[in-house]
Write a protein that holds these residues in place. Sequence first.
Motif, mmCIF file in Angstrom:
data_model
loop_
_atom_site.group_PDB
_atom_site.id
_atom_site.type_symbol
_atom_site.label_atom_id
_atom_site.label_comp_id
_atom_site.label_asym_id
_atom_site.label_seq_id
_atom_site.Cartn_x
_atom_site.Cartn_y
_atom_site.Cartn_z
ATOM 1 N N LEU A 136 8.346 29.191 89.951
ATOM 2 C CA LEU A 136 9.214 30.351 89.731
ATOM 3 C C LEU A 136 10.664 29.992 90.025
ATOM 4 O O LEU A 136 11.572 30.354 89.268
ATOM 5 C CB LEU A 136 8.751 31.519 90.609
ATOM 6 N N MET A 137 10.900 29.229 91.101
ATOM 7 C CA MET A 137 12.264 28.797 91.431
ATOM 8 C C MET A 137 12.795 27.860 90.352
ATOM 9 O O MET A 137 13.987 27.907 90.023
ATOM 10 C CB MET A 137 12.302 28.133 92.805
ATOM 11 N N LYS A 138 11.929 27.034 89.784
ATOM 12 C CA LYS A 138 12.345 26.155 88.684
ATOM 13 C C LYS A 138 12.834 26.999 87.500
ATOM 14 O O LYS A 138 13.850 26.673 86.877
ATOM 15 C CB LYS A 138 11.181 25.251 88.254
ATOM 16 N N SER A 139 12.152 28.089 87.224
ATOM 17 C CA SER A 139 12.587 28.990 86.148
ATOM 18 C C SER A 139 13.928 29.620 86.488
ATOM 19 O O SER A 139 14.787 29.779 85.614
ATOM 20 C CB SER A 139 11.543 30.087 85.911
ATOM 21 N N ALA A 140 14.133 29.960 87.755
ATOM 22 C CA ALA A 140 15.417 30.527 88.185
ATOM 23 C C ALA A 140 16.535 29.491 88.053
ATOM 24 O O ALA A 140 17.651 29.816 87.629
ATOM 25 C CB ALA A 140 15.326 31.027 89.623
ATOM 26 N N LEU A 141 16.231 28.241 88.402
ATOM 27 C CA LEU A 141 17.220 27.158 88.264
ATOM 28 C C LEU A 141 17.618 26.974 86.801
ATOM 29 O O LEU A 141 18.797 26.802 86.476
ATOM 30 C CB LEU A 141 16.667 25.852 88.832
ATOM 31 N N GLU A 142 16.627 27.005 85.902
ATOM 32 C CA GLU A 142 16.909 26.880 84.473
ATOM 33 C C GLU A 142 17.733 28.072 83.977
ATOM 34 O O GLU A 142 18.655 27.906 83.182
ATOM 35 C CB GLU A 142 15.602 26.753 83.693
#
Length: 160
Positions: free
Chosen positions: A26-32
């Motif tokens: 989920l954090m990876k999606s936020a980073l993207e």
Amino acid sequence: MKEVKIETELKVYDDVSELPTDVQELMKSALEARENAYAPYSKFKVGAAIYLDNNEVVIGSNQENASYPSGLCAERTAIYYAGAKHPNAKILKMALTASSQNQITDTPIPPCGACRQAIAEYEIKQNQPIEIYFMGAKGKVVKSNSLANLLPLGFDRSFL
């Protein structure tokens, strides 16, 4: 006169690698999402990712406008999209990340007041807390089990 003490409890992770695997994703999606922010004035980019109970992930990034305050924060962009696209889904988790082109953001950056109020509305609407994870561009990640930890004594519809 009575004195009241309000306490909050947060968890602090040293970095993203300590998070549960689903929250890392989920954090990876936020980073993207943060990379898609439009922040030519503040140079402060924010990304948000929301995990819904229907297994959908909704993202948002801040979108600025030369006519302040016409822009919108990442958190509200994502939460309002979730409400419009998936009106019956519950928000289970949110991941937030912020970075600045002007300085290193290695301290966890929580939602602003307006975003806290918007998140509180959805927490009350769904009668269920929302886990919120937030960080800067790198470093520690803070977890709150509910928006109520970040906005004690919140304003809600019971006052209307």
